[in-house]
Design an enzyme around this catalytic site. Structure first.
Site, PDB file in Angstrom:
ATOM      1  N   HIS A 158       1.014  -1.100  -0.108  1.00 53.11           N
ATOM      2  CA  HIS A 158      -0.261   0.051  -0.116  1.00 53.11           C
ATOM      3  C   HIS A 158       0.932   1.336   0.027  1.00 53.11           C
ATOM      4  CE1 HIS A 158      -3.334  -2.714   1.891  1.00 53.11           C
ATOM      5  NE2 HIS A 158      -3.549  -2.653   0.336  1.00 53.11           N
ATOM      6  N   GLU A 164       1.912   3.847   2.949  1.00 52.97           N
ATOM      7  CA  GLU A 164       2.536   3.299   4.352  1.00 52.97           C
ATOM      8  C   GLU A 164       4.042   3.407   4.080  1.00 52.97           C
ATOM      9  OE1 GLU A 164       0.502  -0.536   4.487  1.00 52.97           O
ATOM     10  OE2 GLU A 164      -1.654   0.674   4.452  1.00 52.97           O
ATOM     11  N   ARG A 208      -3.578   4.729  -1.888  1.00 53.04           N
ATOM     12  CA  ARG A 208      -3.309   3.242  -1.530  1.00 53.04           C
ATOM     13  C   ARG A 208      -3.112   2.391  -2.373  1.00 53.04           C
ATOM     14  NH1 ARG A 208      -5.386  -0.222   2.853  1.00 53.04           N
ATOM     15  NH2 ARG A 208      -6.517  -1.891   1.896  1.00 53.04           N
ATOM     16  N   HIS A 268       2.801  -3.725   6.545  1.00 55.74           N
ATOM     17  CA  HIS A 268       2.151  -2.757   6.241  1.00 55.74           C
ATOM     18  C   HIS A 268       2.070  -1.526   7.457  1.00 55.74           C
ATOM     19  CE1 HIS A 268      -0.367  -4.519   3.280  1.00 55.74           C
ATOM     20  NE2 HIS A 268       0.379  -5.733   3.786  1.00 55.74           N
ATOM     21  N   GLU A 284       1.520  -4.851  10.895  1.00 59.14           N
ATOM     22  CA  GLU A 284       1.022  -3.671  10.812  1.00 59.14           C
ATOM     23  C   GLU A 284       1.890  -2.837  11.690  1.00 59.14           C
ATOM     24  OE1 GLU A 284      -1.332  -2.272   9.037  1.00 59.14           O
ATOM     25  OE2 GLU A 284      -2.377  -3.865   8.099  1.00 59.14           O
TER      26      GLU A 284
END
Lengths: 309, 99
Positions: free
Chosen positions: A68, A71, A126, A196, A270
């Protein structure tokens, strides 16, 4: 480029590519850079193969960053990982063991077109940058485009949505290129890690359904130890668990696809933070974020090497 | 100015709908205002108890805030001015670089 390149700032796509070219020339014993295809806009999709070169069979770990575009801490981590690996190969027994026993395939920027677009036009983009003649909106969510329960719950059929699954699975050349590579090498790829931001979580399958994976025991213990190791650095708490219940249900994710295609240990990180800065994590937080994550990744790798079948 | 100052006045707001009715109302207004969802990644994930972080352009923030106040939905402004935060975080570089 280890001491001259600044790993504590965000770099443009061009800078990252130049960095890879340079490492390829200066570290031939540990690094080999190659392209696995081209993006929608024609950019090369580079992967670094990191590890001591060996004629004997070695298993591998795949790491990708920047699926993405917005990020940015994710590609920053991939660069940090490579830097740490090269810097500590001789001095750190754990890193030496990792690079001697395994190859690491590192893709620092998966979504090269989107990343470039987030640098030049829309910081919060994104998706990929593919076009369709039928619709006015561009881009597909590269983490909804994989052929695993494709375009079911948690993905959108609408091209203007940020979680758009695409016109068909692997419609995105970036996804297709990585999927092709992983299919070809799946017999020796032991683990798949995807990075991410933001939520501070360590996730494992499934994303697309509420169910327990067959090798839950080893995966869960690897995740448990990894988040504990991560927390030991600066006290930052990461949640961990199956993606569907820890984050939300989403179909067509790379992690689920890798798992379904025979890679037994697949995780998605994440990274920081939990919303204070969100996608705008300041550069001064690159070092602590990457330092703690590095420990988690080393932990997972060693756990899988020693404790898991 | 970064990105030609396009994010001036934009906000990032955190909401946690307490009921399904609130969640549905939020989904509707998110569609209407064409917000940029930071978390979760899709409007379909917005549900009771789920944290949503929404980036709203300057010209939509007043309408959203008015709606939230009228519907009595609790919210927190995470980022008051996105352009300011963007500029500020870009300048928060490690000491070594400044030297």
């Amino acid at each position: 480029y280890l001491s001259g390149y600044n790993y504590e700032v965000y770099h443009s796509l061009e800078e990252i590519q130049n960095w890879m070219y340079h490492l390829n020339k200066t570290h031939p014993g540990l690094i080999h850079v190659f392209s696995i295809g081209k993006s929608y806009e024609g950019r090369p999709l580079y992967v670094l193969k990191l590890g001591r070169k060996s004629r004997t069979y070695k298993r591998a770990v795949w790491i990708d960053c920047g699926i993405h575009a917005r990020e940015w801490i994710s590609p920053a981590f991939c660069q940090w990982f490579v830097k740490e690996a090269l810097l500590t190969y001789k001095s750190d027994p754990t890193m030496r063991k990792m690079l001697n026993h395994l190859y690491f395939y590192i893709m620092p920027v998966f979504n090269v077109d989107g990343y470039h677009f987030s640098w030049t036009s829309d910081r919060f983009w994104r998706k990929t940058r593919s076009r369709s003649s039928r619709f006015r909106c561009r881009g597909v969510d590269a983490n909804r485009n994989w052929k695993v329960n494709w375009c079911d719950e948690g993905a959108s059929m609408h091209p203007c949505d940020d979680a758009y699954c695409g016109p068909f699975p692997e419609s995105e050349p970036e996804v297709k290129a990585v999927a092709t590579f992983l299919r070809k090498h799946r017999k020796h790829i032991r683990a798949y890690l995807s990075f991410h931001a933001y939520a501070q979580m360590l996730l494992y399958p499934y994303s697309y359904k509420y169910a327990t994976i067959p090798n839950f025991s080893c995966v869960e213990s690897a995740a448990y130890k990894a988040v504990n190791a991560l927390r030991s650095v600066y006290g930052v708490q990461y949640r961990y668990g199956p993606a569907s219940s820890t984050l939300y249900v989403s179909s067509g994710s790379s992690m689920d696809w890798a798992y379904k295609n025979g890679i037994p240990y697949t995780f998605a990180f994440e990274l920081r933070d939990t919303g204070h800065f969100g996608f705008l994590l300041p550069e001064m937080l690159i070092k602590p974020t990457c330092t703690e994550t590095m420990l988690a990744v080393k932990n997972i790798t060693m756990h899988l090497l020693k404790k898991c079948p | 100015q970064l990105y030609s100052n396009r994010y001036a006045g934009d906000k990032v707001i955190r909401l946690i709908p307490n009921t399904e009715e609130e969640a549905n109302a939020l989904k509707k207004i998110y569609h209407q205002l064409k917000v940029d969802l930071w978390q979760p990644s899709s409007i379909s994930y917005v549900s009771k108890g789920a944290v949503t972080d929404v980036h709203i352009p300057q010209n939509g923030s007043q309408a959203l805030l008015a709606f939230l106040q009228e519907a009595n939905i609790q919210y927190k402004i995470l980022i008051e001015d996105l352009q300011y935060t963007l500029e500020k975080t870009s300048s928060l570089r490690p000491q070594r670089n400044r030297r």
